[in-house]
Design a protein around this motif. Sequence first.
Motif, short mmCIF file in Angstrom:
data_model
loop_
_atom_site.label_atom_id
_atom_site.label_comp_id
_atom_site.label_asym_id
_atom_site.label_seq_id
_atom_site.Cartn_x
_atom_site.Cartn_y
_atom_site.Cartn_z
N UNK A 23 5.70 4.33 12.14
CA UNK A 23 5.03 5.55 12.60
C UNK A 23 5.01 6.60 11.50
N UNK A 24 6.15 6.80 10.83
CA UNK A 24 6.21 7.77 9.73
C UNK A 24 5.15 7.48 8.68
N UNK A 25 5.06 6.21 8.28
CA UNK A 25 4.11 5.82 7.23
C UNK A 25 2.67 5.97 7.70
N UNK A 28 1.78 9.69 7.79
CA UNK A 28 1.63 10.20 6.42
C UNK A 28 0.27 9.83 5.84
N UNK A 29 -0.32 8.75 6.37
CA UNK A 29 -1.63 8.32 5.90
C UNK A 29 -2.77 8.87 6.75
N UNK A 190 9.89 -1.13 4.85
CA UNK A 190 9.28 -1.95 5.90
C UNK A 190 8.12 -1.19 6.52
N UNK A 191 8.36 0.09 6.80
CA UNK A 191 7.31 0.93 7.38
C UNK A 191 6.12 1.07 6.47
N UNK A 192 6.36 1.26 5.17
CA UNK A 192 5.26 1.44 4.23
C UNK A 192 4.40 0.18 4.14
N UNK A 193 5.05 -0.98 4.07
CA UNK A 193 4.30 -2.24 3.96
C UNK A 193 3.52 -2.50 5.24
N UNK A 199 -3.53 -0.70 8.38
CA UNK A 199 -4.72 0.07 8.00
C UNK A 199 -5.68 -0.74 7.13
N UNK A 200 -5.33 -2.00 6.92
CA UNK A 200 -6.19 -2.93 6.19
C UNK A 200 -6.40 -2.52 4.74
N UNK A 201 -5.39 -1.89 4.15
CA UNK A 201 -5.47 -1.54 2.73
C UNK A 201 -4.67 -2.52 1.88
N UNK A 202 -4.09 -3.53 2.50
CA UNK A 202 -3.29 -4.52 1.77
C UNK A 202 -3.78 -5.92 2.12
N UNK A 203 -3.80 -6.77 1.12
CA UNK A 203 -4.20 -8.16 1.30
C UNK A 203 -2.95 -9.02 1.42
N UNK A 204 -2.86 -9.80 2.49
CA UNK A 204 -1.70 -10.67 2.71
C UNK A 204 -2.19 -12.11 2.84
N UNK A 205 -2.27 -12.82 1.73
CA UNK A 205 -2.74 -14.22 1.78
C UNK A 205 -1.84 -15.06 2.69
#
Length: 296
Positions: A23-25, A28-29, A190-193, A199-205
């Motif tokens: 929630x914090x992360x 913040x975004x 953990x929250x940041x990741x 938010x779909x800003x990271x790619x997780x193959x």
Amino acid sequence: MVTRENGAIAVFGATGQQGGAVVDALLARGARVRALVRTPKSDRAQALAARGVELATVRIDDPASTVAALEEVDAFYFMTPEANSLEEIEEEVRVGTALVDAAAAARVPHVVFNSVSGADRETGVPHHDSKHRIEEYLKLSGLRATMVRPAAFMENFATVMAPSLEDGTIVLRLPLPNDIALKMISIKDIGQVAAAILLDTADVPGGAIEVIGDEPTGPQIAAAFGARAGLPSRYEALPLSVLGNDLDKAMFRQFAKPSEYPSDLAAVKAIEPTTWDLAEWIRSTGWTAPADRVRS
């Protein structure tokens, strides 16, 4: 990902440590956050509401309430209650599968499950295998899903695994062999990741990532605390018999086995470049040495 305009990110477990970090992360975004809570009048839930978090009351035994809470969200993060007994493990699986069913009924575009390191397979650790069961159920749901698998918490070194100061030496004792590395991560990271994935800003193959920030051995952990305190350090490996809980014994027995899979710290750093290693966690949290235990 197909998103709905101004859709919220739903979080189950928002009043806990890991869910709270998510929630914090997210806040913040600038994300809209909807916390799925069972007790909306609790102090923790009200504290979230005061920060602008929407509260949606859910009851696991009333599937309709959970489905309604997940309507029109862009993504859903959930974690399950930590089990401390075999009976609680079955309850954990029941809650997890009920949340998956609700997400499927609500047609949530993306589900992120907060699992645990090693849950891609059965390990013989009951409260880790329960998360493996939930992962497998989620995979069969047809939902777009990502598994976030955190390692051990660095925060444990402030509580149950805290080092002591004895006769001017920092002493760390764990039921772990000297030469075995312990994978670890800060709850903040953990929250940041998870937020980046939601938010779909990271790619997780492959749809799963082990969330790890460091993997030092016992002597290296002791040395990191000693360096912070400016004192000598010592590590002492303890037998599993010091653990009173059978689940903890099973977990540390698994920890003591050399890892079959290499850690990918670079993958985590690619998502969250500021991920802390242990030394950074010690420094950033302001850790100081405890009172000295001087032997008479």
